[in-house]
Design a protein around this motif. Sequence first.
Motif, PDB file in Angstrom:
ATOM      1  N   THR A  41       0.834  -1.199   0.000  1.00  0.00           N
ATOM      2  CA  THR A  41       0.000   0.000   0.000  1.00  0.00           C
ATOM      3  C   THR A  41       0.872   1.255   0.000  1.00  0.00           C
ATOM      4  N   LYS A  42       0.497   2.212  -0.836  1.00  0.00           N
ATOM      5  CA  LYS A  42       1.287   3.441  -0.929  1.00  0.00           C
ATOM      6  C   LYS A  42       0.460   4.700  -0.692  1.00  0.00           C
ATOM      7  N   VAL A  43      -0.830   4.655  -1.035  1.00  0.00           N
ATOM      8  CA  VAL A  43      -1.673   5.861  -0.959  1.00  0.00           C
ATOM      9  C   VAL A  43      -3.068   5.499  -0.465  1.00  0.00           C
ATOM     10  N   ILE A  44      -3.643   6.411   0.328  1.00  0.00           N
ATOM     11  CA  ILE A  44      -5.067   6.360   0.669  1.00  0.00           C
ATOM     12  C   ILE A  44      -5.724   7.564   0.002  1.00  0.00           C
ATOM     13  N   VAL A  45      -6.870   7.323  -0.641  1.00  0.00           N
ATOM     14  CA  VAL A  45      -7.588   8.405  -1.322  1.00  0.00           C
ATOM     15  C   VAL A  45      -8.969   8.569  -0.671  1.00  0.00           C
ATOM     16  N   PRO A  46      -9.076   9.387   0.380  1.00  0.00           N
ATOM     17  CA  PRO A  46     -10.403   9.672   0.932  1.00  0.00           C
ATOM     18  C   PRO A  46     -11.164  10.633   0.024  1.00  0.00           C
ATOM     19  N   VAL A  47     -12.412  10.317  -0.248  1.00  0.00           N
ATOM     20  CA  VAL A  47     -13.268  11.155  -1.089  1.00  0.00           C
ATOM     21  C   VAL A  47     -14.322  11.799  -0.195  1.00  0.00           C
ATOM     22  N   HIS A  48     -14.323  13.108  -0.115  1.00  0.00           N
ATOM     23  CA  HIS A  48     -15.261  13.826   0.751  1.00  0.00           C
ATOM     24  C   HIS A  48     -16.601  13.960   0.021  1.00  0.00           C
TER      25      HIS A  48
ATOM     26  N   HIS B 229       1.617   3.719   8.883  1.00  0.00           N
ATOM     27  CA  HIS B 229       2.080   2.845   7.803  1.00  0.00           C
ATOM     28  C   HIS B 229       2.905   3.583   6.743  1.00  0.00           C
ATOM     29  N   ASP B 230       3.216   4.850   7.009  1.00  0.00           N
ATOM     30  CA  ASP B 230       4.039   5.662   6.104  1.00  0.00           C
ATOM     31  C   ASP B 230       3.424   5.730   4.704  1.00  0.00           C
ATOM     32  N   LEU B 231       2.197   6.224   4.647  1.00  0.00           N
ATOM     33  CA  LEU B 231       1.452   6.291   3.393  1.00  0.00           C
ATOM     34  C   LEU B 231       1.161   7.741   3.012  1.00  0.00           C
ATOM     35  N   PHE B 232       1.038   7.979   1.722  1.00  0.00           N
ATOM     36  CA  PHE B 232       0.542   9.260   1.237  1.00  0.00           C
ATOM     37  C   PHE B 232      -0.977   9.312   1.424  1.00  0.00           C
ATOM     38  N   VAL B 233      -1.493  10.516   1.641  1.00  0.00           N
ATOM     39  CA  VAL B 233      -2.941  10.755   1.630  1.00  0.00           C
ATOM     40  C   VAL B 233      -3.235  11.802   0.564  1.00  0.00           C
ATOM     41  N   VAL B 234      -4.076  11.416  -0.406  1.00  0.00           N
ATOM     42  CA  VAL B 234      -4.515  12.337  -1.461  1.00  0.00           C
ATOM     43  C   VAL B 234      -6.008  12.550  -1.277  1.00  0.00           C
ATOM     44  N   GLU B 235      -6.385  13.728  -0.800  1.00  0.00           N
ATOM     45  CA  GLU B 235      -7.795  14.036  -0.595  1.00  0.00           C
ATOM     46  C   GLU B 235      -8.471  14.317  -1.940  1.00  0.00           C
TER      47      GLU B 235
END
Length: 383
Positions: A120-127, A145-151
């Motif tokens: 896993t590298k990125v979490i993409v939360p969608v508002h 977990h040392d991940l990127f977050v792209v909102e």
Amino acid sequence: MIPFNKPFIVGNELKYIEEAVKSGKISGDGIFTKKCHTFFEENFGFQKVLLTTSCTDALEMAAILCNIQEGDEVIVPSYTFVSSANAFVLRGAKIVFVDSYPDNPNIDPAEIEKHITEKTKVIVPVHYAGIACDMEKIMELAKKHDLFVVEDAAQAIDSYYTFSDGTKKALGSIGDFAAFSFHETKNIICGEGGMLVINNPEYNVRAEIIREKGTNRSAFFRGEVNKYGWVDLGSSFLPSEILSAFLYAQLENLGAIQEKRIRIWKEYYRNLLPLQEKGFIKMPEIPAFATNNAHMFYITCRNYEERSNLIQYLKTKDIHPVFHYLSLNKSEFFLKDNDPIDIPNSDHFTDCLLRLPFYFELEEAEQKNINNMIHEYYSLLEK
């Protein structure tokens, strides 16, 4: 026909477009683009913003900035627009779809945690609907977990999240990157348009290069280098000055736009509440940590058949509501290379969620008619 959406002009849009044309520069990064950048950075606490031609472009830029490689895993809600996933697929990522809350289309952090792996590298939360995901829990997972977050903040302009310590931050200012939309269906519009938010200055320079076809052209025009060339990946993500001029006129009227939209949202809620109390529908719930930017008003019907019948009934009354996303885990593209997976809450919203007409110029009489016709439909079911 009362349409689902109607684009609007609220101030100096045409005047500013004329000014942009007369300035002799209608390609990107002119005076109105810079005015928009300054507005967002000063009013919402974004570290750096770059206007783009769409929210999709902003997400694609974020995927490049996250250095997505073949086989990296990116966690995305199944109940979202295809761009939330496609931007990362284009870089070679494997998309891991997770479910929404049972009573809320936003991504469930408990489901995110179940699906985190060493890839896993990125979490993409969608508002969704401009209502905040639980960003405190999501950021804790990302840090652990040392991940990127792209909102994916396509719908979330002028919406906020309050952390447990009382800190309040604009959506889009919390993750590493964020993407906004100014499509004609959004609160603030320019027809087609978007914006990338960069919240870590480490990525400022590379973001400019990616946006300018992989060249250091922006640095050249600032006099920082004596020539520019191809230095990185990139594409043509830069919007014209005409779009920026239109957008800036909207930003000048953000307060008035939001005041009107919130009034429309509250009127829907007040009038349709009796149907929720009778158990016919469910309406949006705003979590304590979130604010409501009145991006849309939706109801959730009890089942697919009831929603379909309600849509048809309203259309016979010249009212045009629309459903929304189809669960991406059931898409033709996903199933071509993946086994079917069960994501029940997303499927429920796919089958039952219905968006009502919502736009700045929606008149009181029109909204009253919509509410009355919804009540009329359910009164017929009671007989």
